[in-house]
Motif scaffolding. Structure first.
Motif, mmCIF file in Angstrom:
data_model
loop_
_atom_site.group_PDB
_atom_site.id
_atom_site.type_symbol
_atom_site.label_atom_id
_atom_site.label_comp_id
_atom_site.label_asym_id
_atom_site.label_seq_id
_atom_site.Cartn_x
_atom_site.Cartn_y
_atom_site.Cartn_z
ATOM 1 N N TYR A 1 0.670 -1.172 0.019
ATOM 2 C CA TYR A 1 -0.026 -0.039 -0.009
ATOM 3 C C TYR A 1 0.951 1.329 -0.078
ATOM 4 O O TYR A 1 0.464 2.202 -0.560
ATOM 5 C CB TYR A 1 -0.961 0.027 1.127
ATOM 6 C CG TYR A 1 -1.933 1.233 1.173
ATOM 7 C CD1 TYR A 1 -3.077 1.144 0.598
ATOM 8 C CD2 TYR A 1 -1.694 2.195 1.900
ATOM 9 C CE1 TYR A 1 -3.918 2.128 0.636
ATOM 10 C CE2 TYR A 1 -2.469 3.276 2.389
ATOM 11 C CZ TYR A 1 -3.663 3.229 1.501
ATOM 12 O OH TYR A 1 -4.624 4.428 1.486
ATOM 13 N N HIS A 2 2.150 1.151 0.624
ATOM 14 C CA HIS A 2 2.847 2.242 0.845
ATOM 15 C C HIS A 2 3.396 2.865 -0.642
ATOM 16 O O HIS A 2 3.698 2.007 -1.596
ATOM 17 C CB HIS A 2 3.966 2.100 1.636
ATOM 18 C CG HIS A 2 4.908 3.238 1.875
ATOM 19 N ND1 HIS A 2 4.562 4.287 2.610
ATOM 20 C CD2 HIS A 2 6.044 3.451 1.453
ATOM 21 C CE1 HIS A 2 5.667 5.356 2.636
ATOM 22 N NE2 HIS A 2 6.628 4.642 1.963
ATOM 23 N N MET B 1 5.970 6.941 6.980
ATOM 24 C CA MET B 1 4.838 5.865 7.255
ATOM 25 C C MET B 1 4.817 5.700 8.918
ATOM 26 O O MET B 1 5.974 5.896 9.584
ATOM 27 C CB MET B 1 5.309 4.743 6.718
ATOM 28 C CG MET B 1 4.299 3.404 6.920
ATOM 29 S SD MET B 1 4.723 2.029 6.047
ATOM 30 C CE MET B 1 3.077 0.978 5.891
ATOM 31 N N THR C 1 2.051 7.161 4.440
ATOM 32 C CA THR C 1 1.083 6.202 4.939
ATOM 33 C C THR C 1 0.841 6.034 6.127
ATOM 34 O O THR C 1 1.671 5.989 7.108
ATOM 35 C CB THR C 1 1.646 4.852 4.036
ATOM 36 O OG1 THR C 1 1.832 5.109 2.791
ATOM 37 C CG2 THR C 1 0.678 3.780 4.306
ATOM 38 N N ARG D 1 -3.994 7.100 3.477
ATOM 39 C CA ARG D 1 -2.751 8.018 2.815
ATOM 40 C C ARG D 1 -3.033 9.312 3.052
ATOM 41 O O ARG D 1 -4.004 9.732 2.619
ATOM 42 C CB ARG D 1 -2.501 7.369 1.523
ATOM 43 C CG ARG D 1 -1.252 8.095 0.676
ATOM 44 C CD ARG D 1 -1.102 7.528 -0.664
ATOM 45 N NE ARG D 1 -0.829 6.036 -0.844
ATOM 46 C CZ ARG D 1 -1.668 4.944 -1.337
ATOM 47 N NH1 ARG D 1 -2.788 5.499 -1.732
ATOM 48 N NH2 ARG D 1 -1.163 3.847 -1.228
#
Length: 284
Positions: A32-33, A105, A133, A282
């Motif tokens: 996802y990052h 993140m 993220t 995000r």
């Protein structure tokens, strides 16, 4: 999380008996990052499991936890070869030691349900870069997937009004049991065998009953129950039995396969699945 911050809390047992996260969890989070991977913040890092697992994917990782016992355990469990991982005692609500806009993140495993979001969201809004993220995940109650009778007793002793139910810290535990609000993936286990639940299976582990006995004694509700009942000692400590001993006595009564093992019942292997959730976001 007040219970885990107490000096009496055993971080070694927590590290030994708590389930680890399957590779699928980290694969989902890392997939996802997007963008740079220079700095990651691991909130409520506990004994440092997530920080160590994600170390190869980020230039620097800071693990924080309000519990000094947990931070000590995290440092002692992390090999010196992971020079990009550091730990410090800090809460999720005060990130003043982090430069604004510097976080690529932020993760929290089995910790996000304890946060004060009136303070956490503004902090993260300042500290996370644009496009950065957030990944929060957790697991709630385990299920003995092949033993519904024992599972019913487990639930009774964990949440019953006359057992450990009143000793969970709230609202955190209920937030976790509700699997947060906005979710990316979730799973609710069943008792008709492995993978019989609803959703995508994330957290599962085959272990023996002795390991589950040790796991039950890492519950925050168990530690609060002990504080309220200091006279009731576990049999392993020379006492007549604590609430976990009584709970397993009741399970043995209803599960003949376990009872048939006699004194060796702790060697019985059982499949466990945990209700679980991953929340991904995000920053715009």
């Amino acid at each position: 999380m007040a219970t885990f911050a107490k000096a009496t809390f055993n971080a070694v047992s927590y590290a030994a008996f708590r389930p680890s996260y399957p590779p699928q969890v980290f694969k989902t989070v890392l997939s996802y990052h997007r963008g740079p991977s220079s700095l990651l913040l691991d909130l409520g890092c506990g004994h440092g499991l997530i920080s160590r697992e994600l170390a190869p994917s980020f230039t620097s990782i800071i693990g924080t936890d309000p519990s000094p016992t947990m931070i000590t355990q995290a440092k002692s469990s992390t090999p010196s070869s992971l020079q990009n991982v550091s730990f410090r005692e800090a809460s999720a609500e005060d990130l003043s030691f982090i430069e604004d806009g510097s976080l690529d993140m932020v993760v929290a495993g089995q910790a996000a349900h304890w946060f004060d979001y009136g303070k956490v969201w503004p902090e993260l809004g300042r500290k996370v870069r644009r496009g950065g993220t957030l990944a929060f995940w957790g697991y709630k109650d385990n299920i003995f997937v092949d033993y519904p009778k024992a599972t019913k007793i487990l639930d009774e002793y964990c949440y019953g009004p006359n057992t450990m139910g009143p000793f969970w810290e709230q609202p955190g535990r209920q937030i976790l049991r509700d699997k947060y609000h906005d979710i990316r993936l979730e799973y609710e286990p069943g008792t008709d065998g492995p993978n019989s639940g609803v959703g995508e299976l994330l957290m599962h582990k085959k272990t023996n009953l002795g390991g589950m006995e040790g796991y039950a004694r890492t519950f925050s509700s168990y530690h609060n129950w002990m504080a309220a009942h200091p006279e009731e000692k576990a049999r392993k400590d020379g006492g007549e039995g604590d609430i976990v001993d009584v709970m397993f006595d009741k399970m043995l009564e209803v599960e003949p396969d376990w009872r048939a093992k006699g004194e060796n019942w702790r060697d019985v292997d059982v499949e466990n699945e945990w209700g679980s959730v991953i929340l991904l976001a995000r920053k715009k």
